[in-house]
Design a protein around this motif. Structure first.
Motif, PDB file in Angstrom:
ATOM      1  N   THR B  32       1.012  -1.153  -0.401  1.00 24.17           N
ATOM      2  CA  THR B  32      -0.217   0.310  -0.231  1.00 24.17           C
ATOM      3  C   THR B  32       0.796   1.476   0.201  1.00 24.17           C
ATOM      4  OG1 THR B  32       0.458  -0.165   2.579  1.00 24.17           O
ATOM      5  CG2 THR B  32      -1.605  -1.128   1.051  1.00 24.17           C
ATOM      6  N   GLY B  33       1.813   0.820   0.163  1.00 29.47           N
ATOM      7  CA  GLY B  33       3.402   2.306   0.365  1.00 29.47           C
ATOM      8  C   GLY B  33       2.990   2.744   1.169  1.00 29.47           C
ATOM      9  N   ALA B  34       3.129   2.499   2.041  1.00 26.68           N
ATOM     10  CA  ALA B  34       2.756   3.121   3.756  1.00 26.68           C
ATOM     11  C   ALA B  34       4.205   1.909   4.306  1.00 26.68           C
ATOM     12  CB  ALA B  34       1.813   2.244   4.780  1.00 26.68           C
ATOM     13  N   ALA B  35       5.309   1.486   4.327  1.00 22.23           N
ATOM     14  CA  ALA B  35       6.183   1.579   4.376  1.00 22.23           C
ATOM     15  C   ALA B  35       7.984   2.413   3.813  1.00 22.23           C
ATOM     16  CB  ALA B  35       6.728   0.005   3.559  1.00 22.23           C
ATOM     17  N   PRO B  36       7.653   2.464   5.323  1.00 22.60           N
ATOM     18  CA  PRO B  36       8.639   3.831   5.283  1.00 22.60           C
ATOM     19  C   PRO B  36      10.514   3.904   4.691  1.00 22.60           C
ATOM     20  CG  PRO B  36       8.344   4.206   6.806  1.00 22.60           C
ATOM     21  CD  PRO B  36       7.803   2.681   7.019  1.00 22.60           C
ATOM     22  N   TYR B  37      10.732   3.943   3.218  1.00 19.44           N
ATOM     23  CA  TYR B  37      12.232   4.143   3.165  1.00 19.44           C
ATOM     24  C   TYR B  37      13.079   5.414   3.603  1.00 19.44           C
ATOM     25  CZ  TYR B  37      10.465   0.127   0.627  1.00 19.44           C
ATOM     26  OH  TYR B  37       9.520  -1.352   0.281  1.00 19.44           O
ATOM     27  N   ALA B  38      14.279   5.124   3.221  1.00 21.11           N
ATOM     28  CA  ALA B  38      15.414   6.265   3.495  1.00 21.11           C
ATOM     29  C   ALA B  38      14.776   7.699   3.391  1.00 21.11           C
ATOM     30  CB  ALA B  38      16.251   5.267   3.276  1.00 21.11           C
ATOM     31  N   TYR B  39      14.610   7.802   2.009  1.00 21.16           N
ATOM     32  CA  TYR B  39      14.443   9.263   1.538  1.00 21.16           C
ATOM     33  C   TYR B  39      13.870   9.701   2.053  1.00 21.16           C
ATOM     34  CZ  TYR B  39      15.697  12.663  -1.830  1.00 21.16           C
ATOM     35  OH  TYR B  39      15.880  13.613  -2.690  1.00 21.16           O
ATOM     36  N   GLU B  40      12.611   8.991   2.286  1.00 16.98           N
ATOM     37  CA  GLU B  40      11.051   9.098   2.855  1.00 16.98           C
ATOM     38  C   GLU B  40      10.600   9.964   4.138  1.00 16.98           C
ATOM     39  OE1 GLU B  40       9.346   5.503   1.253  1.00 16.98           O
ATOM     40  OE2 GLU B  40       9.838   5.902  -0.739  1.00 16.98           O
ATOM     41  N   ARG B  41      11.671  10.358   4.845  1.00 15.74           N
ATOM     42  CA  ARG B  41      11.670  10.322   6.150  1.00 15.74           C
ATOM     43  C   ARG B  41      11.010  11.397   6.681  1.00 15.74           C
ATOM     44  NH1 ARG B  41      11.767   5.193   8.867  1.00 15.74           N
ATOM     45  NH2 ARG B  41      10.688   6.707  10.519  1.00 15.74           N
ATOM     46  N   HIS B  42       9.387  11.584   5.858  1.00  9.80           N
ATOM     47  CA  HIS B  42       9.517  13.759   6.058  1.00  9.80           C
ATOM     48  C   HIS B  42       8.913  13.576   8.072  1.00  9.80           C
ATOM     49  CE1 HIS B  42       9.073  14.586   1.649  1.00  9.80           C
ATOM     50  NE2 HIS B  42       8.576  13.650   2.156  1.00  9.80           N
TER      51      HIS B  42
END
Lengths: 169, 734
Positions: B32-42
């Protein structure tokens, strides 16, 4: 900076963006919808696939300002962990992913592919351009080939899409 | 906990949860695109700025000047870091070249600057304004040209040269001989998520959200490079978008995010642009391999020799392509040599099954060629030369080795009897059809691995370890291990991974992750079970954990109640004795391919694929199967398309993006079959598991090559096997 209105997953957003901002970066960096992935930023991998006005596109290959008034569906708009879209559930069931990074793009593409087949749009794998294309493994593999999965889950992804297509038929 | 004698019966053997094809517990987040990867940690830290990396435009030489003035004046620019202003940097123990180059340049696209700006677009645009003048130095870029300057280089698993018996005499005396040379090209990991990091400083403490396979290694390497204490660095890497060995080490994204953040005085995020990755990071080095095999007329190998040449930057390592040849087939007279030449291309290093993957691409064609010379079926030739002991040390057995069963079962399932021994006999329309087989071997190393387990007052079990899940399924098998050990359903277990504040694990690499990390969780669970028993006054030896309860005799207490409000915590790690010395521990597979070759165009299509694997206990057949099919897919890439093309004048990989460096896509891969033999190896750990993540790639390249030969009668010894290597030799089409 130019102003832009985008409808994303049913919600309207007013954005003021650098003209150089891609639709992909508008989603990820400005709307914080990070489910759509950046794998290559050059239209070579498909990880950024989203559905714009009913058609799947690579969000990295288009500038956000070109989409004034457009309606965008991202992976977050298809379903959520607690209420997944049937395609998302089928990917889980068939293990149609490993690292998960290409997965949102694969799922968005898969949903759009079934719509394209239903709409009678032929592909390179269609033997007869005038006949209605069918959901075959060859059609799915051809139509999904813009979405690279380096973990190599292709065999399982085709199983997942085939199951969803069967349920829809 | 120490594992130094073979396992007996333990709670894992219940196989209530372990061994079941459970869906991944992280699946709903990933799909669902809810797993946070490194560049995405707003979510983790506000006010993040963007760093854009500049790569060197020469392969070897020196920067004579860098003009940063225009870039500094560009809109939004906050800082520019180069080697000149970065302060003193050390080089990590695991890096061959420095991660921030200048003034010396060691390879093309070595990072020479990071530009930090308010926005991604501003950082990228400003980076284009940096003017760099270089003086080029002569470099060495052609492996074939420099191979004879190669020096003996030890492998991770042994010395540079090995010899048993008298290879030269035995080979010369053998009535049937093969002497052939094979080449494999440089290859790229090309994982889908680029190397990416967000760095934030709090005084002298650094937190890095990153994408890395080995948390403890990389925490130490970053601290060393920056010259700060390891305790001041925290790495967080819960989701990793693929690695395949390309994210084993500290890379430029992490270092430049840290330096950029320090210079800009605020958090900075950096992702390596895709076109930079191929020359900036590591790759699998090209090899030249010579195989000599001598056999009796009946097909018994009497002499087997494997020599390999590869290149790397000064101080680098060889590709260990000969290592499986020491173990795979019997034969009294043996020889391996490994030579490493100096090259000035980007750093060569581990990629999925380093050594075995390219080594078996050569060895398993040679075995096919030898079988053909002998007039033997290639399966029968392999079975005839199977061994149950280390061929170099006959008193040292394999802990388990069922290669013959893999070959026989695979032959039956694949319809091998329909294969014609004579090539070029099967035709279906324009397609020439053939079948090929290869054996796969990959070692089954184990590494020390720790975990912390908490049981809380609601009966939830939380596992914490710095183990990573790079798509391998670590979250799920670790959860299954804890659930089995504590007698709770899987949904009562929370797994938290990839954080340097958690106990140090084996990490993800070398196919050791699954067995090692779950064994570490096993050790912590044993300690937690003892703590529960002790708290309740139960005899730890008799206590049973099942259905969310602790039972002893006729007493039963719910786990939640046993934990109480304060909960219980246990931490331990699994360490190993010398079982891996007493036994050769490895994984085996027989891999089958049916290929079609277009008689007119030489186009090659893989039509069917099967792997039969002997790899110890399979902890989760669903995720393990995915690992194997993933390896099989990458093996097709290695066989048919993957090649970093070297510009031998200017010294760089030309096809440095995903359009030029072709990897398999959906249309290249048919349905894939995998069979696991029902095994459990008590010498490897209490889990009785091994690993499968690298086994799947090992034999596929040669199996494809052998299938193409069977289809066409053409033998190609230089990978990848592209149609141009067949075209002028295909039979004339009427």
């Amino acid at each position: 900076m130019p102003k832009l209105t985008l409808t994303v997953n049913g919600a309207s957003h007013e954005l003021a963006l650098d003209t150089r901002t891609t639709l992909l970066d508008a989603l990820r960096e400005h709307l914080h919808l990070t489910g759509t992935k950046k794998g290559c930023d050059h239209g070579q991998c498909g990880a950024c696939t989203v559905i714009v006005d009913g058609r799947r596109i690579n969000a990295c290959l288009t500038l956000a300002v070109m989409h004034e008034g457009a309606s965008v569906t991202t992976i977050e708009g298809l379903g959520r962990p607690e209420a997944p879209h049937p395609m998302q559930a089928a990917f889980v069931k068939h293990d149609g992913y490993q690292c998960g990074y290409c997965t949102p793009g694969q799922v968005c593409s898969a949903v759009a592919v079934l719509d394209e087949i239903k709409a009678g749009i032929p592909s390179h794998a269609s033997a007869d351009l005038a006949a209605s294309p069918q959901v075959t493994a060859a059609e799915l593999r051809e139509r999904m080939s813009g979405n690279i999965c380096r973990c190599g889950a292709y065999s399982n992804i085709v199983d997942a899409i085939t199951e969803v297509a069967g349920r829809q038929a | 906990m120490r594992f130094d004698t073979p396992a007996t019966t333990n709670p894992i053997d219940q196989l209530k949860i372990i061994g079941k094809p459970t869906d991944r517990i992280d699946g709903p987040l990933k799909t669902t695109g809810a797993a946070p990867y490194a560049y995405e940690r707003h979510d983790v830290v506000p006010n993040q700025a963007y760093g854009h990396v500049v790569g060197a435009a020469i392969a070897k030489g020196r920067i004579t000047s860098m003009d940063l003035a225009a870039a500094r004046r560009a809109p939004g620019v906050l800082a520019i870091v180069t080697a000149e202003n970065a302060g003193r940097l050390a080089k990590g123990n695991l890096n061959t070249a420095t991660l921030l180059g200048g003034p010396e340049i060691e390879h093309y696209h070595q990072a020479i600057a990071v530009v930090v700006a308010e926005s991604f677009e501003q950082a990228r645009a400003a980076a284009q304004l940096i003017r760099v003048d270089y003086v080029r130095a002569a470099g060495r870029f052609d492996l074939a040209a420099v191979k004879d300057s190669g020096r003996p280089a030890p492998l991770f698993s042994g010395p540079a040269d090995t010899a048993v018996g008298d290879f030269a005499d035995a080979f010369a005396a053998a009535p049937v001989q093969l002497d052939a040379t094979y080449t494999t090209p440089d290859q790229a990991h090309a994982m889908m998520e680029p190397h990416a990091s967000i760095a934030a400083w709090d005084g002298d403490r650094l937190t890095l959200w990153t994408s890395n396979q080995m948390i403890d290694w990389t925490t130490g390497e970053l601290a060393k490079t920056l010259g700060i204490a390891k305790e001041k660095v925290r790495l967080i890497s819960p989701f990793i978008g693929g690695g395949f060995g390309g994210k084993l080490f500290l890379r430029a994204d992490a270092l430049l995010a840290a330096l950029g953040a320090r210079a800009a005085g605020r958090p900075v995020k950096v992702a390596l642009p895709r076109p930079l990755m191929f020359n900036n990071t590591t790759h699998r080095p090209a090899t030249i391999q010579r195989l000599r095999i001598g056999a009796t007329r009946e097909g018994r190998i009497t002499a087997i020799g494997h020599e390999s040449w590869s290149g790397d930057l000064p101080g680098g390592k060889p590709e260990a392509a000969v290592q499986q040849t020491r173990l795979l087939y019997a034969g009294a007279n043996r020889l391996t040599t490994t030579r490493l030449a100096e090259l000035d291309l980007a750093e060569g290093n581990a990629m999925r099954a380093p050594g075995e993957a390219p080594g078996l691409m050569a060895l398993e064609i040679a075995i096919d060629e030898m079988a053909e010379k002998l007039g033997l079926d290639p399966i029968e030739f392999r079975i005839l030369n199977d061994t149950k002991v280390d061929p170099e040390k006959p008193d040292r057995p394999f802990s388990q080795r069922n290669l013959t069963q893999c070959l026989r079962l695979g032959a039956e399932r694949f319809g091998w009897s329909r294969r014609s021994a004579r090539p070029g006999q099967h035709r279906e329309g324009r397609w020439l059809l053939g079948m090929g087989v290869a054996a796969a071997y990959r070692g089954a190393p184990v590494e020390t691995s720790g975990a912390r387990i908490r049981l809380d007052g609601s009966g939830m079990v939380t596992v914490e370890t710095d183990m990573t899940d790079i798509g391998t399924g670590s979250y799920t098998i670790i959860g299954q291990t804890a659930a089995e050990m504590m007698g709770v359903p899987l949904d009562k277990v929370v797994v938290r991974l990839g954080d340097s504040s958690f106990p140090v694990s084996a990490g993800s690499g070398g196919q050791w992750g699954a067995n090692s990390a779950t064994a570490g969780v096993y050790a912590a669970c044993v300690k937690l079970r003892e703590a529960v028993a002790q708290k309740l006054g139960f005899n730890a030896a008799e206590v049973v954990f099942a259905d969310g309860e602790v039972r002893s005799g006729n007493r039963r207490v719910p786990l939640a109640e046993a934990a109480g409000e304060s909960g219980l915590l246990a931490e331990d790690r699994m360490e190993y004795g010398d079982l891996d010395k007493r036994y050769q521990q490895g994984t085996f597979a027989a891999q089958f391919i049916e290929a079609g070759v277009d008689a007119a165009t030489g186009e090659i299509r893989v039509r069917r694929m099967l792997s039969v694997c002997d790899a110890g206990r399979i902890l989760n057949p669903k995720t393990a199967r995915s690992q194997v099919i993933g390896g099989m897919t990458m093996g097709v890439g290695a066989a048919l398309m993957e090649e970093l093309v070297v510009d031998k004048r200017l010294g760089f990989f030309v096809n440095h993006d995903l359009a030029g460096y072709e990897v398999p896509v959906h249309a290249d891969i048919p349905h894939q079959e995998v069979i696991f033999l029902d095994e459990a190896d008590p010498t490897t750990s209490p889990m009785k598991a091994k690993g499968v993540a690298e086994l799947g790639i090992c034999g596929i390249g040669a199996a494809v090559a052998n299938a193409i030969h069977n289809a066409t009668g053409l033998r190609v010894r230089d990978y990848p096997i592209t149609l141009d290597k067949l075209l002028d030799r295909l039979p004339a089409v009427g």
